[in-house]
Design an enzyme around this catalytic site. Sequence first.
Site, PDB file in Angstrom:
ATOM      1  N   GLN A 107      48.279  20.389  88.587  1.00 47.67           N
ATOM      2  CA  GLN A 107      49.352  19.915  89.389  1.00 47.67           C
ATOM      3  C   GLN A 107      49.873  20.690  90.643  1.00 47.67           C
ATOM      4  OE1 GLN A 107      49.911  19.899  85.689  1.00 47.67           O
ATOM      5  NE2 GLN A 107      48.486  18.306  85.913  1.00 47.67           N
ATOM      6  N   LYS A 130      42.620  23.370  94.115  1.00 47.99           N
ATOM      7  CA  LYS A 130      42.919  24.439  93.332  1.00 47.99           C
ATOM      8  C   LYS A 130      41.680  24.904  92.641  1.00 47.99           C
ATOM      9  CE  LYS A 130      46.121  22.159  91.033  1.00 47.99           C
ATOM     10  NZ  LYS A 130      46.471  21.220  91.962  1.00 47.99           N
ATOM     11  N   THR A 169      40.641  12.093  88.112  1.00 49.69           N
ATOM     12  CA  THR A 169      41.357  11.795  86.567  1.00 49.69           C
ATOM     13  C   THR A 169      41.462  10.182  86.363  1.00 49.69           C
ATOM     14  OG1 THR A 169      42.467  13.977  86.423  1.00 49.69           O
ATOM     15  CG2 THR A 169      43.019  12.226  84.926  1.00 49.69           C
ATOM     16  N   GLY A 225      42.851  17.153  87.501  1.00 52.57           N
ATOM     17  CA  GLY A 225      41.358  16.830  87.846  1.00 52.57           C
ATOM     18  C   GLY A 225      41.101  17.588  88.976  1.00 52.57           C
ATOM     19  N   HIS A 226      40.100  18.740  88.387  1.00 54.63           N
ATOM     20  CA  HIS A 226      39.618  19.582  89.685  1.00 54.63           C
ATOM     21  C   HIS A 226      38.174  19.301  90.015  1.00 54.63           C
ATOM     22  CE1 HIS A 226      43.425  21.431  88.798  1.00 54.63           C
ATOM     23  NE2 HIS A 226      42.996  22.164  87.912  1.00 54.63           N
ATOM     24  N   ASP A 228      46.224  18.351  93.691  1.00 49.61           N
ATOM     25  CA  ASP A 228      44.909  17.981  94.378  1.00 49.61           C
ATOM     26  C   ASP A 228      44.798  18.601  95.736  1.00 49.61           C
ATOM     27  OD1 ASP A 228      44.191  16.090  92.211  1.00 49.61           O
ATOM     28  OD2 ASP A 228      45.548  14.484  93.275  1.00 49.61           O
TER      29      ASP A 228
HETATM   30  P1  GDP Z   1      42.797  20.229  92.469  1.00 47.16           P
HETATM   31  O1  GDP Z   1      43.031  19.289  91.693  1.00 47.16           O
HETATM   32  O2  GDP Z   1      43.898  20.984  93.304  1.00 47.16           O
HETATM   33  O3  GDP Z   1      41.672  21.282  91.948  1.00 47.16           O
HETATM   34  O4  GDP Z   1      41.941  19.360  93.662  1.00 47.16           O
HETATM   35  P2  GDP Z   1      40.856  18.076  93.424  1.00 47.16           P
HETATM   36  O5  GDP Z   1      39.586  18.710  93.031  1.00 47.16           O
HETATM   37  O6  GDP Z   1      41.570  16.999  92.670  1.00 47.16           O
HETATM   38  O7  GDP Z   1      40.846  17.586  94.860  1.00 47.16           O
HETATM   39  C1  GDP Z   1      40.419  18.328  96.093  1.00 47.16           C
HETATM   40  C2  GDP Z   1      39.245  17.782  96.583  1.00 47.16           C
HETATM   41  O8  GDP Z   1      38.815  18.239  97.767  1.00 47.16           O
HETATM   42  C3  GDP Z   1      37.865  17.881  95.730  1.00 47.16           C
HETATM   43  O9  GDP Z   1      36.975  16.984  95.849  1.00 47.16           O
HETATM   44  C4  GDP Z   1      37.443  19.162  96.385  1.00 47.16           C
HETATM   45  O10 GDP Z   1      35.760  19.453  96.140  1.00 47.16           O
HETATM   46  C5  GDP Z   1      37.589  19.000  97.524  1.00 47.16           C
HETATM   47  N1  GDP Z   1      37.715  20.274  98.559  1.00 47.16           N
HETATM   48  C6  GDP Z   1      38.397  21.358  98.237  1.00 47.16           C
HETATM   49  N2  GDP Z   1      38.327  22.349  99.396  1.00 47.16           N
HETATM   50  C7  GDP Z   1      38.127  21.576 100.338  1.00 47.16           C
HETATM   51  C8  GDP Z   1      37.944  21.687 101.847  1.00 47.16           C
HETATM   52  O11 GDP Z   1      38.230  22.780 102.355  1.00 47.16           O
HETATM   53  N3  GDP Z   1      37.413  20.667 102.481  1.00 47.16           N
HETATM   54  C9  GDP Z   1      36.916  19.549 101.959  1.00 47.16           C
HETATM   55  N4  GDP Z   1      36.099  18.608 102.866  1.00 47.16           N
HETATM   56  N5  GDP Z   1      36.945  19.510 100.907  1.00 47.16           N
HETATM   57  C10 GDP Z   1      37.458  20.285  99.881  1.00 47.16           C
HETATM   58  P1  IMO Z   2      45.651  18.209  89.555  1.00 47.62           P
HETATM   59  O1  IMO Z   2      45.731  19.302  88.689  1.00 47.62           O
HETATM   60  C1  IMO Z   2      47.962  14.723  91.359  1.00 47.62           C
HETATM   61  C2  IMO Z   2      50.841  13.026  88.751  1.00 47.62           C
HETATM   62  C3  IMO Z   2      50.638  11.528  88.044  1.00 47.62           C
HETATM   63  C4  IMO Z   2      52.156  11.022  87.917  1.00 47.62           C
HETATM   64  C5  IMO Z   2      52.984  12.481  87.366  1.00 47.62           C
HETATM   65  C6  IMO Z   2      53.174  12.266  85.766  1.00 47.62           C
HETATM   66  O2  IMO Z   2      44.485  17.721  89.804  1.00 47.62           O
HETATM   67  O3  IMO Z   2      46.324  18.801  90.890  1.00 47.62           O
HETATM   68  P2  IMO Z   2      51.583  12.917  84.015  1.00 47.62           P
HETATM   69  O4  IMO Z   2      50.400  12.091  83.331  1.00 47.62           O
HETATM   70  O5  IMO Z   2      51.404  14.335  84.218  1.00 47.62           O
HETATM   71  O6  IMO Z   2      52.769  12.890  82.947  1.00 47.62           O
HETATM   72  O7  IMO Z   2      51.999  12.131  85.319  1.00 47.62           O
HETATM   73  O8  IMO Z   2      52.208  13.329  87.731  1.00 47.62           O
HETATM   74  N1  IMO Z   2      49.882  13.890  88.194  1.00 47.62           N
HETATM   75  C7  IMO Z   2      49.009  14.515  89.192  1.00 47.62           C
HETATM   76  N2  IMO Z   2      48.824  14.147  90.515  1.00 47.62           N
HETATM   77  N3  IMO Z   2      47.117  15.777  90.521  1.00 47.62           N
HETATM   78  C8  IMO Z   2      47.467  16.114  89.372  1.00 47.62           C
HETATM   79  O9  IMO Z   2      46.743  17.150  88.846  1.00 47.62           O
HETATM   80  C9  IMO Z   2      48.261  15.489  88.611  1.00 47.62           C
HETATM   81  N4  IMO Z   2      48.897  15.465  87.327  1.00 47.62           N
HETATM   82  C10 IMO Z   2      49.718  14.594  87.172  1.00 47.62           C
HETATM   83  O10 IMO Z   2      49.985  10.735  88.886  1.00 47.62           O
HETATM   84  O11 IMO Z   2      52.608  10.642  89.239  1.00 47.62           O
HETATM   85 MG    MG Z   3      42.893  17.238  91.266  1.00 48.68          MG
END
Ligand code: GDP
Ligand code: IMO
Ligand code: MG
Length: 427
Positions: free
Chosen positions: A223, A16, A299, A40-41, A13
């Site tokens: 992840q 990415k 997610t 979850g992106h 999170d």
């Molecule tokens: P990922 O799993 O690595 O793709 O990250 P997630 O999407 O789960 O979580 C990142 C969150 O931060 C998302 O809601 C993005 O829209 C938001 N985000 C990404 N870059 C930035 C940033 O530079 N500033 C802010 N405020 N939000 C951001």
């Molecule tokens: P993104 O791509 C954050 C965590 C779960 C749990 C552990 C194992 O959005 O960064 P799993 O279902 O993969 O066997 O769970 O990994 N986890 C994540 N935490 N962001 C994710 O993906 C994750 N995918 C799995 O919460 O602790």
């Molecule tokens: Mg994510």
Amino acid sequence: MPALVLLGAQWGDEGKGKATDLLGGSVDYVVRYQGGNNAGHTVVVGDQKYALHLLPSGILSPGCTPVIGNGVVVDPSVLFSELNGLNERGVDTSKLLISGNAHIITPYNVTVDKVTERFLGKRKIGTTGRGIGPTYADKINRVGIRVQDLYDESILTQKVEAALDVKNQMLTKLYNRRAIAVEQVVEELLGYAERLAPYVADTVLVLNQALDEDKVVLFEGGQGTLLDIDHGTYPFVTSSNPTAGGACTGAGVGPTKISRVIGILKAYTTRVGAGPFPTELFDEDGEALRRIGGERGVTTGRDRRCGWFDAVIARYATRVNGLTDFFLTKLDVLTGWEQIPVCVAYEIDGRRVEELPYSQTDFHHAKPVYEMLPGWSEDISKAKSFADLPKNAQAYVKALEEMSGAPISAIGVGPGRDETIEINSFL
Ligand code: GDP
Ligand code: IMO
Ligand code: MG
């Protein structure tokens, strides 16, 4: 120019999805190489917000071919609902390619994920419940079902039989659940075959040919480094290799092809699920980071655990991934703090430790050693260049760079594509 890997430097999170989407317009292929719909992106394009789980974030860039590599685990029902959702919003998904060697998350893998977590009780991992671990376990155990198996009913039936043999014993005798019927599973899986067929390809060949033609290929990790099965905080990890080496095995591309490894690094730290987290905050600062940063899982909808930036982890990510660059995200979220603590080392049983301890016991005992950096109060979301940032924000970035061991080549100052400061070009 060739292959770039973009991966999470912390516990996932980090942003990415946004970073991949940003580069999507300039690359020819975006490839997922591990994980599945546990990812979850969130990607924000203009006033549109997209939540992607299984599909590579490059799916939102029209010129780019999205690829699901052999190292990914695919839940076909989730894939189709994600494709439908995007198609309804006018996104063309017809270029998607899926490796015939990718493993399928079957309904029984999802069941096993849920029952084993329940059985673990307070020792649970806090998985996403999507069947990820059990599907990779079947793969390693050589009883997995691959995408290509959907095109040979007899092989598929034999494989499902083999997989369910032991699982049904376990489900009925240990977990008190009903046995799962082979025919029902086979019928469900065969039902996906036709719709999946146009996407299935020899992605290893496609990607290597593309690289030979000097096309640009971006490998997008799900992840993060600390969730890696080998290099993360085992057993509180996911069941695959998000670290850079995973891109080679999970896509069938040799390490000599990879020229750049970009670590996505949040300006503070978050984690979802169970496991150690030295800089975790349980006070109003943690609550504020969660609120301002919108730190809720895409997610599973779980609140993310929040804490200050941890340079020990960033240094570790640089090392195990061979990072060439960092993309620092969410700097804007830190606006408004008078002073910002940054963890520069750990104290473990009275000793100062500069590097991530390999021992799980030590890591569980690690207490952060903080250095206080001066904060800033100016709105930075409109900053377009490093010079536009307030002096203290510049100093914060420079300090993180110094401690983390790789140049910070881009800075996120908001969720949108254009809310980014580019320092060094990635391409
Ligand atoms: P990922 O799993 O690595 O793709 O990250 P997630 O999407 O789960 O979580 C990142 C969150 O931060 C998302 O809601 C993005 O829209 C938001 N985000 C990404 N870059 C930035 C940033 O530079 N500033 C802010 N405020 N939000 C951001
Ligand atoms: P993104 O791509 C954050 C965590 C779960 C749990 C552990 C194992 O959005 O960064 P799993 O279902 O993969 O066997 O769970 O990994 N986890 C994540 N935490 N962001 C994710 O993906 C994750 N995918 C799995 O919460 O602790
Ligand atoms: Mg994510």
